[in-house]
Design a protein around this motif. Structure first.
Motif, short mmCIF file in Angstrom:
data_model
loop_
_atom_site.label_atom_id
_atom_site.label_comp_id
_atom_site.label_asym_id
_atom_site.label_seq_id
_atom_site.Cartn_x
_atom_site.Cartn_y
_atom_site.Cartn_z
N GLN A 79 0.80 -1.22 0.00
CA GLN A 79 0.00 0.00 0.00
C GLN A 79 0.84 1.28 0.00
O GLN A 79 0.30 2.37 0.17
CB GLN A 79 -0.94 0.00 1.22
N TYR A 95 -4.16 11.62 -9.03
CA TYR A 95 -5.15 11.65 -7.95
C TYR A 95 -6.14 12.79 -8.15
O TYR A 95 -7.35 12.61 -8.00
CB TYR A 95 -4.43 11.80 -6.60
N ILE A 98 -8.56 11.92 -10.95
CA ILE A 98 -9.60 10.96 -10.59
C ILE A 98 -10.67 11.60 -9.72
O ILE A 98 -11.88 11.36 -9.91
CB ILE A 98 -8.98 9.74 -9.89
N HIS A 99 -10.27 12.45 -8.78
CA HIS A 99 -11.20 12.95 -7.77
C HIS A 99 -11.82 14.31 -8.10
O HIS A 99 -12.81 14.69 -7.47
CB HIS A 99 -10.50 13.02 -6.41
N THR A 132 -5.67 4.15 -14.69
CA THR A 132 -5.52 4.18 -13.23
C THR A 132 -6.87 4.37 -12.56
O THR A 132 -7.17 3.72 -11.54
CB THR A 132 -4.56 5.30 -12.81
N ALA A 133 -7.68 5.26 -13.11
CA ALA A 133 -9.02 5.47 -12.56
C ALA A 133 -9.85 4.20 -12.61
O ALA A 133 -10.56 3.85 -11.64
CB ALA A 133 -9.72 6.60 -13.32
N SER A 136 -8.64 1.76 -10.05
CA SER A 136 -8.91 2.21 -8.68
C SER A 136 -10.24 1.68 -8.15
O SER A 136 -10.48 1.70 -6.95
CB SER A 136 -8.91 3.74 -8.61
N SER A 140 -6.56 -0.27 -4.32
CA SER A 140 -6.32 1.06 -3.75
C SER A 140 -5.65 1.93 -4.79
O SER A 140 -5.07 1.44 -5.76
CB SER A 140 -5.42 0.94 -2.51
N PHE A 141 -5.70 3.25 -4.58
CA PHE A 141 -5.08 4.15 -5.54
C PHE A 141 -3.59 3.87 -5.67
O PHE A 141 -3.04 3.89 -6.78
CB PHE A 141 -5.30 5.61 -5.13
N ALA A 144 -3.13 0.76 -7.79
CA ALA A 144 -3.56 1.01 -9.18
C ALA A 144 -2.51 1.84 -9.91
O ALA A 144 -2.18 1.55 -11.07
CB ALA A 144 -4.90 1.73 -9.18
#
Length: 528
Positions: A79, A95, A98-99, A132-133, A136, A140-141, A144
């Motif tokens: 992780q 990140y 994605i968010h 990656t998205a 995910s 976990s990010f 991924a």
């Protein structure tokens, strides 16, 4: 253009094609695996093994498994967040994508985190972030991101085999092209230009993914030139190559043009146009215009135009804003890399690869094998691009990886054709599966790996302490959390969050300092 008949699971180029041009290929055998009716029988399995598909599978799977093993799956699935080189900053960009962008249906947009804000995925490539998205949702990010960072590397042997098989090289050349990706991937003579593992660890994972997809695109494109089919797939793969990294896409576009020239139909377009128009009823409007273009252009040029334009249109949602915003960009200020020997022949093992490539080119010239000759022209063009193209948005060392790629593929061609000659296969079908069973195919993979480790001086796979690649892999995937500065890193982040709650978010500025690499994991750690 001659159409390649279906050959079951043996793949294109599996027969005794003389390889003298993109339009001459074997008819293969009738039947084969999947032929007839009923389930899989012992006879069908024996025929599958004898066809060579079994041993090819063992070799390609063995090389891929070897690469995966060296990429430290134990660290890939922990992780800890990826670090090392530019990856230390890529993690936060993906990140934010994605968010903050994807939830609003955006693949690019404004990111306020760095430099007072900047356009995210306008000047860089969105497809790896999209993968990656998607991952995910299952991992976990952190996991991924690391999986996507090695995706191009893992796919490279399979992609090289697919290129050789789809393009029409004779067995066992496609499988050997997969093996030839070992010296390409584990070449540590350069560490930032792209394609090899050390460049990927430094942050060029988009480049590696683009090269892998691009190899499959070139194979499918060569098959489209030969058969007229799968143009839609070639266009789709070209779009993905563009959306992964533009430099390999430029390389693939150049190779596609060379393949088109090698397959040029020299018959008069006017004569073909007149003949076809007499054979078909007249059409009006757009249909007539399409027929006019189709009949006036030689078939290879029609394939090039349809695949290139469709692929560019599929990527236009990103490509047009990128091209339209280039005037806002500036050169990174890289100086030109110079010198032939230190760059193109960095160690004695690469001399061996290049010598085999020269032999492969000579064999291709003797056989009038247009595919091999195209690879030779590609290698020469990369050399010329390195020395003579202006170093601006694309600096000259960016063309260096394609030299190693093209020469590795040519070396595989040389070994494969030499093996066919030694086994007396010239002029008749080589039943490779009968000579190399799946078990022997696995042993051959081990033998090839041992050859590169113990015989070729100057080339060292990860089992040797003289190759720095395994150290880079471990350094990256141990992650931020394993670095000595992790506690200080988290304290700084917590302090910034507390200040932001009182005073609002400000701007972080930092000084570049090379001595932070081992302590935090990268000089770019504050960008995370």
């Amino acid at each position: 253009m001659q159409t390649l008949p279906r050959t079951g699971l043996t793949g294109p180029g599996a027969g005794d094609s003389p390889g003298r041009g993109l339009g001459r290929h074997s008819a293969g055998r009738s039947g084969g695996p999947g032929g007839g009716h009923g389930g899989i029988s012992g006879e069908r399995l024996r025929r599958w093994a004898a066809s060579g598909a079994a041993s090819t599978f063992v070799v390609v799977a063995g090389v891929t498994a070897f690469v995966i093993g060296q990429l430290r799956p134990d660290l890939l699935f922990n992780q800890n967040m990826d670090v090392g080189g530019d990856n230390a900053a890529h993690v936060v960009a993906v990140y934010y994508f994605i968010h903050h962008l994807l939830p609003h249906g955006q693949l690019s947009g404004w990111d306020p985190q760095w430099f007072g804000g900047f356009p995210l995925y306008v000047f860089y490539f969105p497809f790896p972030a999209v993968i990656t998205a998607a991952l995910s949702g299952f991992f976990s990010f952190a996991v991924a991101f690391k999986l996507v960072s090695v995706l191009g590397t893992v796919l490279m042997p399979i992609a090289a085999w697919a290129f050789g098989s789809l393009a029409g090289f004779r067995r066992p050349v496609p499988a050997l092209m997969a093996v030839a990706m070992l010296p390409f991937l584990f070449n540590s003579s350069y560490t930032i230009d792209g394609g090899n593992i050390t460049s990927t660890m430094a942050g060029e994972f988009s480049f590696s993914l683009s090269v892998a997809i691009g190899l499959v695109f070139l194979g499918v494109y060569a098959r489209s030139l030969r058969t007229g089919r799968l143009r839609w797939l070639a266009a789709f793969l070209f779009a993905l190559t563009l959306l992964s990294h533009v430099v390999p896409a430029l390389f693939c576009a150049g190779v596609a043009i060379l393949l088109t020239a090698a397959a040029s139909d020299r018959r008069s377009g006017a004569l073909r146009f007149a003949a076809r128009m007499q054979a078909k009823p007249p059409m009006r409007g757009l249909g007539a215009a399409r027929r006019w273009v189709r009949n006036r252009l030689p078939q290879p040029l029609h394939v090039l135009a349809s695949v290139g334009l469709t692929g560019a249109l599929l990527a236009a949602f990103w490509l047009l804003p990128f091209a339209g915003s280039l005037h806002y960009s500036a050169s990174m200020g890289y100086g030109r890399v110079t010198g032939f020997q230190p760059n193109f022949l960095p160690n004695s093992a690469e001399v061996t690869i290049q010598a085999l490539a020269v032999i492969g080119l000579l064999i291709g010239l003797v056989n009038r094998d247009r595919l091999a000759i195209v690879l030779g022209v590609v290698a020469a063009a990369d050399l010329l691009a390195f020395f003579y193209l202006p170093s601006g948005l694309v600096y000259n060392a960016r063309w260096l990886p394609f030299w190693f790629l093209a020469t590795a593929l040519l070396a595989a061609y040389a070994v494969g054709e030499f093996g066919r000659a030694v086994l007396g296969a010239r002029g008749r079908r080589l039943d490779w599966g009968a000579i190399v069973t799946p078990l022997v195919g696995g042993l051959a993979t081990v033998a090839v790996v041992a050859l590169f480790v113990g015989v070729l001086p100057g080339f060292h796979l990860p089992v040797s302490s003289q190759n720095e690649t395994p150290g880079w892999i471990a350094f990256n995937y141990e992650g931020y959390q394993a670095k000595p500065g992790w506690n200080q890193f988290t304290q700084l982040t917590s302090m910034m969050e507390r200040v932001a709650k009182v005073h609002g978010c400000g701007r972080l500025d930092y000084e570049y300092s090379s001595n932070t690499t081992n302590y935090y994991g990268s000089t770019l750690w504050p960008m995370s």
